[in-house]
Design a protein around this motif. Structure first.
Motif, mmCIF file in Angstrom:
data_model
loop_
_atom_site.group_PDB
_atom_site.id
_atom_site.type_symbol
_atom_site.label_atom_id
_atom_site.label_comp_id
_atom_site.label_asym_id
_atom_site.label_seq_id
_atom_site.Cartn_x
_atom_site.Cartn_y
_atom_site.Cartn_z
ATOM 1 N N THR A 183 0.873 -1.175 0.000
ATOM 2 C CA THR A 183 0.000 0.000 0.000
ATOM 3 C C THR A 183 0.906 1.219 0.000
ATOM 4 O O THR A 183 1.782 1.351 0.860
ATOM 5 N N VAL A 184 0.707 2.056 -0.974
ATOM 6 C CA VAL A 184 1.525 3.260 -1.075
ATOM 7 C C VAL A 184 0.611 4.444 -0.817
ATOM 8 O O VAL A 184 -0.506 4.482 -1.341
ATOM 9 N N LYS A 185 1.089 5.376 -0.008
ATOM 10 C CA LYS A 185 0.226 6.528 0.334
ATOM 11 C C LYS A 185 -0.192 7.269 -0.948
ATOM 12 O O LYS A 185 0.559 7.347 -1.921
ATOM 13 N N ASP A 186 -1.371 7.803 -0.918
ATOM 14 C CA ASP A 186 -1.956 8.545 -2.027
ATOM 15 C C ASP A 186 -2.165 7.704 -3.280
ATOM 16 O O ASP A 186 -2.308 8.243 -4.370
ATOM 17 N N PHE A 187 -2.123 6.389 -3.132
ATOM 18 C CA PHE A 187 -2.404 5.564 -4.309
ATOM 19 C C PHE A 187 -3.371 4.476 -3.891
ATOM 20 O O PHE A 187 -3.014 3.551 -3.169
ATOM 21 N N ALA A 188 -4.620 4.622 -4.340
ATOM 22 C CA ALA A 188 -5.690 3.791 -3.804
ATOM 23 C C ALA A 188 -5.716 2.391 -4.405
ATOM 24 O O ALA A 188 -6.286 1.484 -3.832
ATOM 25 N N GLU A 189 -5.108 2.221 -5.565
ATOM 26 C CA GLU A 189 -5.259 0.941 -6.249
ATOM 27 C C GLU A 189 -4.313 -0.128 -5.699
ATOM 28 O O GLU A 189 -3.327 0.182 -5.056
ATOM 29 N N PRO A 190 -4.632 -1.387 -6.005
ATOM 30 C CA PRO A 190 -3.782 -2.473 -5.520
ATOM 31 C C PRO A 190 -2.380 -2.384 -6.128
ATOM 32 O O PRO A 190 -2.227 -2.090 -7.292
ATOM 33 N N VAL A 191 -1.400 -2.631 -5.277
ATOM 34 C CA VAL A 191 -0.020 -2.649 -5.740
ATOM 35 C C VAL A 191 0.566 -3.981 -5.300
ATOM 36 O O VAL A 191 0.346 -4.407 -4.167
ATOM 37 N N THR A 192 1.263 -4.637 -6.196
ATOM 38 C CA THR A 192 1.934 -5.866 -5.782
ATOM 39 C C THR A 192 3.435 -5.670 -5.955
ATOM 40 O O THR A 192 3.871 -4.750 -6.642
ATOM 41 N N HIS A 205 6.006 6.666 -8.053
ATOM 42 C CA HIS A 205 5.163 7.093 -6.927
ATOM 43 C C HIS A 205 5.652 8.389 -6.297
ATOM 44 O O HIS A 205 5.102 8.819 -5.291
ATOM 45 N N LYS A 206 6.693 8.964 -6.876
ATOM 46 C CA LYS A 206 7.269 10.213 -6.330
ATOM 47 C C LYS A 206 7.538 10.072 -4.830
ATOM 48 O O LYS A 206 7.161 10.920 -4.026
ATOM 49 N N LEU A 207 8.174 8.979 -4.480
ATOM 50 C CA LEU A 207 8.481 8.727 -3.073
ATOM 51 C C LEU A 207 9.738 9.496 -2.679
ATOM 52 O O LEU A 207 10.464 10.004 -3.539
ATOM 53 N N ALA A 208 9.988 9.571 -1.372
ATOM 54 C CA ALA A 208 11.208 10.219 -0.884
ATOM 55 C C ALA A 208 11.897 9.251 0.063
ATOM 56 O O ALA A 208 11.260 8.339 0.615
ATOM 57 N N LEU A 209 13.195 9.408 0.236
ATOM 58 C CA LEU A 209 13.924 8.553 1.178
ATOM 59 C C LEU A 209 13.323 8.765 2.563
ATOM 60 O O LEU A 209 12.978 9.888 2.928
ATOM 61 N N GLY A 210 13.191 7.674 3.289
ATOM 62 C CA GLY A 210 12.598 7.782 4.620
ATOM 63 C C GLY A 210 11.090 7.584 4.617
ATOM 64 O O GLY A 210 10.479 7.400 5.658
ATOM 65 N N ASP A 211 10.475 7.604 3.426
ATOM 66 C CA ASP A 211 9.020 7.364 3.343
ATOM 67 C C ASP A 211 8.724 5.930 3.760
ATOM 68 O O ASP A 211 9.578 5.055 3.677
ATOM 69 N N ARG A 212 7.501 5.734 4.163
ATOM 70 C CA ARG A 212 7.114 4.394 4.565
ATOM 71 C C ARG A 212 6.070 3.841 3.608
ATOM 72 O O ARG A 212 5.236 4.585 3.111
ATOM 73 N N ILE A 213 6.156 2.529 3.348
ATOM 74 C CA ILE A 213 5.092 1.872 2.587
ATOM 75 C C ILE A 213 4.629 0.665 3.389
ATOM 76 O O ILE A 213 5.394 0.070 4.149
ATOM 77 N N GLN A 214 3.356 0.327 3.217
ATOM 78 C CA GLN A 214 2.789 -0.808 3.948
ATOM 79 C C GLN A 214 2.950 -2.054 3.095
ATOM 80 O O GLN A 214 2.747 -1.998 1.884
ATOM 81 N N ALA A 215 3.304 -3.157 3.733
ATOM 82 C CA ALA A 215 3.395 -4.407 2.981
ATOM 83 C C ALA A 215 2.770 -5.516 3.813
ATOM 84 O O ALA A 215 2.850 -5.485 5.045
ATOM 85 N N VAL A 216 2.116 -6.435 3.113
ATOM 86 C CA VAL A 216 1.590 -7.594 3.834
ATOM 87 C C VAL A 216 2.601 -8.720 3.641
ATOM 88 O O VAL A 216 2.741 -9.267 2.551
ATOM 89 N N LEU A 217 3.357 -9.022 4.708
ATOM 90 C CA LEU A 217 4.380 -10.058 4.651
ATOM 91 C C LEU A 217 3.835 -11.292 5.344
ATOM 92 O O LEU A 217 3.593 -11.266 6.542
ATOM 93 N N ASN A 218 3.623 -12.323 4.540
ATOM 94 C CA ASN A 218 3.145 -13.586 5.103
ATOM 95 C C ASN A 218 1.893 -13.361 5.940
ATOM 96 O O ASN A 218 1.741 -13.897 7.030
ATOM 97 N N PHE A 260 1.710 -7.601 -19.613
ATOM 98 C CA PHE A 260 2.361 -7.485 -20.913
ATOM 99 C C PHE A 260 3.460 -6.436 -20.853
ATOM 100 O O PHE A 260 4.342 -6.421 -21.670
ATOM 101 N N LEU A 261 3.268 -5.470 -19.976
ATOM 102 C CA LEU A 261 4.122 -4.298 -20.001
ATOM 103 C C LEU A 261 4.482 -3.927 -18.574
ATOM 104 O O LEU A 261 3.756 -4.246 -17.652
ATOM 105 N N PRO A 262 5.611 -3.238 -18.407
ATOM 106 C CA PRO A 262 5.946 -2.781 -17.066
ATOM 107 C C PRO A 262 4.872 -1.811 -16.583
ATOM 108 O O PRO A 262 4.308 -1.063 -17.371
ATOM 109 N N ASP A 263 4.579 -1.885 -15.319
ATOM 110 C CA ASP A 263 3.612 -0.965 -14.734
ATOM 111 C C ASP A 263 4.202 -0.551 -13.399
ATOM 112 O O ASP A 263 3.977 -1.197 -12.383
ATOM 113 N N ASN A 264 4.996 0.500 -13.418
ATOM 114 C CA ASN A 264 5.778 0.847 -12.236
ATOM 115 C C ASN A 264 4.955 1.432 -11.108
ATOM 116 O O ASN A 264 5.444 1.606 -10.003
ATOM 117 N N LEU A 265 3.689 1.719 -11.382
ATOM 118 C CA LEU A 265 2.820 2.180 -10.302
ATOM 119 C C LEU A 265 2.252 0.989 -9.550
ATOM 120 O O LEU A 265 1.990 1.067 -8.359
#
Lengths: 238, 791
Positions: free
Chosen positions: B94-103, B147-160, B186-191
């Motif tokens: 889960t990336v802040k300000d991005f509502a869609e699913p990210v894997t 995602h225009k992230l910055a160093l030190g930003d946090r992202i949520q991940a579901v680990l196991n 088919f194509l890269p989708d960096n978001l």
């Protein structure tokens, strides 16, 4: 201006200046001339004398800088290029020094090129018979001699039954024998159809065929000779 | 400057329209060559430099869970020089300000870069993450930038199954992810897909993988036998759930780069050679005509004592100026295009080294190429003209020879007007020139077809894939096979309307000498569940996996050279690797590359296990999409969720701009050829026929009547060329579709009616422009001068 009904062309005060500014050439410096119905006229002059310019203006190929040219009742000097095209199409027959046949068309087709667009033409065959080419009708220009090509050009010029036949150095590129054959053809047209004929040449011998010989030099008519008796083309030698 | 050289400039200035047209066609050919080659050398160079610097592995394998002690035995395989093991797992993010699913793919990282034996990660910004310190990670640079992230930003991940907060310590790139393809995309989708590196200890703890690995990479010695190493590695990994080892050539990211290079090779050879041939032909026609016009000048020069060689050289220099213009134009355009295209590639292919590399040798090669082509175009014309003896050259050229042809015997032709005869005989007299003119225009039309082919093909994919086939709103991938009851769990989520479970298993197929490693999907029998993914055959008709037997995708069918009715062997790359022979009962129109389908009961029988699920397709109430997604993400079984609408949008976004750019290039080039060929051909015809056209004007033909003869000539060329060009374009597209289709994706051969319409319109528009200039040329004929002069 002459009201004489026998006058085909009435030329008054024609001047032609080429170029602008400092570098101008006066090809014609005020020419007055009447050409009569059925008349055979030879324009004689050195190269650069202005004779071709005069012929081109008469034939609607070039326009005068000043002055008037009347063809029958119409003043052609005021006409647009489109009107001049119609004038050439309906009234003028041209013959050039270098024949200018269409190489991709046979003799008959070269003549048909004109008869297809003319109002009351003779048939191409008839025109070619007039110049004694009935046996060469289906030949392409590349298969004809220079004299034959020029006779096709004459047939093409007269097939529309033009009011006037204008020939610019018609024998200039030919030897004596073929030159005479060409002149005979022109003579025959003039006599049988009564077509007003103007021939440009710098070969003074040809002048013997004419009713009148107009000497031009330096853009002006120097003098006009009237031949009391015309010699026929066959008797010319040069 | 010598007087004779001054003549070159004056002559060229007088025929500037033709000069520009020829130089433009030449520039286009050269530009495509330079751009294609620039991308190719840049990509190739960047790849090999990067692979060498980052110690990219030669052999790769995934395994369920293998003990660390196995490393020593892998190292002992003959030919292996280095071994790197690690853990890689799919995660939902889960990336802040991005509502869609990210894997994402989360990969283990040793303590420092120096301890990475292979596939070294390059830190681009920030620093190497420290273990234990607040879940520090590196994220891939393209993901970070997207995602225009910055160093030190946090992202949520579901680990196991546990939600964790990761802190971005830095950004990285690695040689196994030069291009970051989302699984099944088919194509890269960096978001929506990113790679994340996490200190190994942390990752081991999160996934209960202490002292184990599920990913291994090897580098080989110089004389190693790769196939043998792969076989032995498979044997070692098999007891631990080995999923089949493969070489670098089958590594996904490397594969994409190689395919791209292959396409670039086609592009930098095929279109430029046609462009340059057309330029050579135009040069030949225009110079021949010029030299014909200058016969008297050649004669005069010869009579003054200029040698044949001097005069030949004079015209070669003239051609050289023209070709020089084309070359300079081509180089400028080519290096600009090369830069633009490399930038485009840079968005897909990420290297820590700079990608763009303009090779001076390439420019030298390009210049000598055009010089060669120009020489071919000029040589014949110059030789013919200069070999005329002076006395002959002084004579006017004899009237062109025409003769009666077969057409004269056709009754219709006998009644034709003289101008129609003129036209037809002219065409008949120069069949080679007419043919080449037609070919040139046809090629331009085919270029326009090719320009829109990409669009047609992609819209077809969207139509079939997203419209007809995928009836679901979300695809949910699971970490590991789950019992069928998860279907009920998903169904119970508020907003989920229906669920279709799918079982995917990694397999290897054999057919004759060919083999391919991919996966097979077990599809539920109709009636038990709502089918949310429809399988369509090439005629877009619905097909069902049979009780017994196999459906395979078009790409897999062609890779295995298998047809309906053929028997293929499949080996399940799990458990005790059961093998079975199956009959291919159908071919599926599927653009995801190598895929295969069989009925779930059949697959379960093969696996000797009860029904299990690894993938589920969901139909969701649009209004509840966000809530459904959140609930799915928190489910411990779920490895990733992809929303169809999002993937469709990303697909269009990514491809749209590139497609537009390529179309623009194509249309500009094709139009240049069309105008170049038409304008030049007609200019030469006008020059050759100016005398007869002027004669016709003098004896009373109207402007329009005379103009019609040339316009007719033009019309014959263009109208013959268009259908020929449409056919040619269709063939080219077919060839392109075949050349671009790889194991990874298939390019369908589809052309819409609109594409043909646009091609016809553009060629006609180019013709009208040329007709206008032609008409002006006729208007400007100096009637008196033409008649006075000898030919």
């Amino acid at each position: 201006m002459a009201e004489d009904p026998r006058v085909v062309f009435a030329v008054r005060g024609i001047t032609k200046v080429y170029g602008t500014g400092g570098l101008t050439v006066h090809a014609l410096r005020g020419v007055d001339l009447d050409l009569y119905l059925g008349e055979f006229v030879v324009l004689l002059g050195a190269s650069g004398s202005g004779k071709s310019t005069l012929l081109n203006i008469l034939g609607g190929l070039d326009s005068a800088t000043d002055g008037q040219v009347r063809y029958q009742e119409e003043e052609i000097t005021t006409w647009s290029t489109a009107q001049l095209t119609e004038f050439r199409r309906d009234h003028v027959g041209f013959v050039f020094q270098f024949y200018n046949l269409i190489p991709s068309l046979t003799a008959r087709e070269n003549v048909a090129l004109v008869t297809d667009i003319a109002v009351d033409p003779m048939s191409p065959e008839e025109a070619l018979r007039m110049v004694d080419l009935q046996d060469r009708m289906d030949h392409f220009p590349s298969q004809l001699s220079g004299g034959e090509q020029q006779r096709v050009a004459i047939a093409r010029a007269i097939a529309k039954r033009p009011g006037v036949l204008l020939c610019d150095e018609p024998t200039g590129a030919l030897d004596v024998r073929t030159g005479i054959a060409v002149l005979r053809a022109i003579e025959r047209i003039n006599q049988e159809f009564g077509t007003t004929t103007v021939v440009i040449t710098h070969n003074a011998v040809i002048a013997g065929m004419a009713n009148r010989v107009i000497h031009i030099s330096d853009g002006l008519i120097q003098r006009i000779d009237v031949n009391e008796s015309r010699c026929d083309a066959g008797s010319l030698k040069w | 400057m010598k007087a004779i050289d001054r003549k070159i400039w004056r002559d060229l200035a007088r025929m500037k329209g033709q000069v520009v047209a020829i130089a433009a066609v030449m520039s286009c050919g050269l530009a495509i060559f330079i751009a294609g080659m620039t991308c190719q050398t840049s990509l190739n160079r960047a790849r090999s430099t990067y692979y060498a610097e980052s110690l990219f592995a030669d052999v790769f394998a995934n395994v369920k869970t293998a003990p660390a002690s196995l490393i020593e035995r892998i190292r002992e395989i003959d030919g292996v020089s280095n071994v790197q093991t690690g853990i890689a797992e799919a995660v939902t993010l889960t990336v802040k300000d991005f509502a869609e699913p990210v894997t994402g793919q989360i990969i283990s990282l040793p303590g420092s870069v120096e301890t990475m034996a292979l596939n070294r990660v390059t830190v681009r910004q920030g620093r190497w993450p420290v273990r234990g310190r607040g879940r520090e990670v590196l994220v891939s640079e393209p993901f970070f930038e997207a995602h225009k992230l910055a160093l030190g930003d946090r992202i949520q991940a579901v680990l196991n199954g546990r939600e964790e907060e990761l802190t971005i310590a830095g950004t990285g790139l690695s040689p196994d992810y030069i291009i970051e393809m989302p699984p099944g995309g088919f194509l890269p989708d960096n978001l929506r897909f990113g790679v994340i590196w996490m200190p190994r200890d942390d990752l081991e703890a999160a996934f209960n993988m202490e002292g184990a690995f599920n990913q291994v990479a090897l580098s080989l010695g110089r004389d190693a036998n790769q196939d043998e190493v792969i076989r032995q590695l498979d044997d070692l990994l098999e007891p631990y759930g080995g999923l089949g080892a493969y070489g670098r050539e089958d590594q996904l990211s490397d594969r994409f780069v190689s395919d791209e290079l292959k396409q670039l090779r086609v592009m930098s050879f095929f279109p430029p050679s046609i462009f340059l041939s057309i330029a050579a032909y135009l040069l030949n026609v225009s110079l021949s005509r010029l030299m014909n016009l200058q016969r008297p000048q050649i004669a005069v020069l010869k009579s003054f004592g200029y040698s044949t060689w001097d005069i030949g050289w004079h015209y070669v220099k003239m051609a050289a100026v023209l070709v020089g213009l084309g070359t300079i134009g081509g180089m400028l355009l080519g290096s600009w295009m090369g830069r633009v295209m490399t930038e485009m590639y840079q968005r897909f292919y990420r290297f820590p080294v700079s990608l763009y590399h303009a090779d001076p040798a390439l420019f030298a090669l390009a210049a000598s190429l055009t010089a060669l082509v120009a020489l071919a175009g000029v040589a014949g014309a110059v030789r013919a003209a200069v070999s005329i003896p002076p006395a002959v050259a002084m004579q006017p050229e004899p009237p062109a020879v025409y003769r009666r042809s077969l057409l004269d015997r056709i009754p219709f032709f006998r009644g034709a007007s003289p101008s129609l005869r003129m036209l037809i005989r002219e065409l008949e007299r120069r069949p080679r020139r007419v043919f080449l003119g037609i070919f040139g225009i046809a090629f331009a039309s085919s270029g326009l077809i090719m320009g829109n082919f990409g669009k047609d093909s992609i819209y077809y994919i969207i139509d079939v894939q997203f419209g007809l086939s995928q009836r679901y709103d979300a695809a949910v991938t699971l970490h590991r096979p789950a019992p069928l009851r998860v279907v009920q769990d998903f169904r119970a989520i508020d907003g989920v309307e229906s669920v279709e479970p799918v079982r995917t298993v990694p397999v290897k197929f054999w057919h004759g000498p060919r083999s391919k490693q991919t996966s097979v999907q077990g599809v539920v029998e109709p009636g038990r569940f709502v089918r949310l993914k429809q399988l369509l055959d090439v005629e877009r008709k619905l097909v069902q996996p049979p009780e017994e037997g196999l459906l395979i995708s078009v790409a897999l069918a062609s890779a295995l050279q298998a047809e309906i009715g053929d028997v293929v062997t499949l080996e399940i790359l799990e458990r005790n690797r059961p093998r079975r022979e199956e009959v291919v009962t159908g071919i599926v129109e599927d653009f995801e590359g190598l895929s295969a389908y069989m009925s779930l009961p059949n697959l379960n029988r093969l696996l000797r296990e009860g029904p299990a699920v690894t993938l589920a397709f969901l139909r969701i109430d649009q209004a509840r999409e966000k809530a459904v997604y959140n609930e799915l993400r928190d489910s411990p079984e779920v490895a990733g969720v992809s929303l169809k609408r999002a993937s469709m949008r990303s697909f269009l976004d990514t491809i749209g701009e590139n497609l537009l750019r390529m179309r623009m290039f194509n249309v500009i080039f094709a139009t240049t050829i069309a105008v170049g060929v038409i304008y030049n051909s007609m200019r030469v015809v006008l020059s050759e026929r100016s005398r007869e056209l002027a004669t016709m004007r003098v004896i009373g033909f109207r402007h329009g009547e005379v103009s019609t003869i040339l316009q007719g000539h033009l019309a014959v060329l263009v109208l013959t060329a268009i259908p020929f060009g449409l056919g040619l374009g269709t063939l080219f597209c077919l060839a392109i579709a075949q050349a671009l289709t790889t194991d990874l994706y298939r390019v369908p051969f589809v052309l819409n009616r609109e594409t043909f319409g646009v091609a016809i319109l553009v060629v006609l528009a180019a013709s009208f422009v040329c007709a206008f200039f032609l008409d002006r040329g006729i208007r400007r004929l100096d009637l008196i001068a033409v008649l006075k002069a000898r030919d």
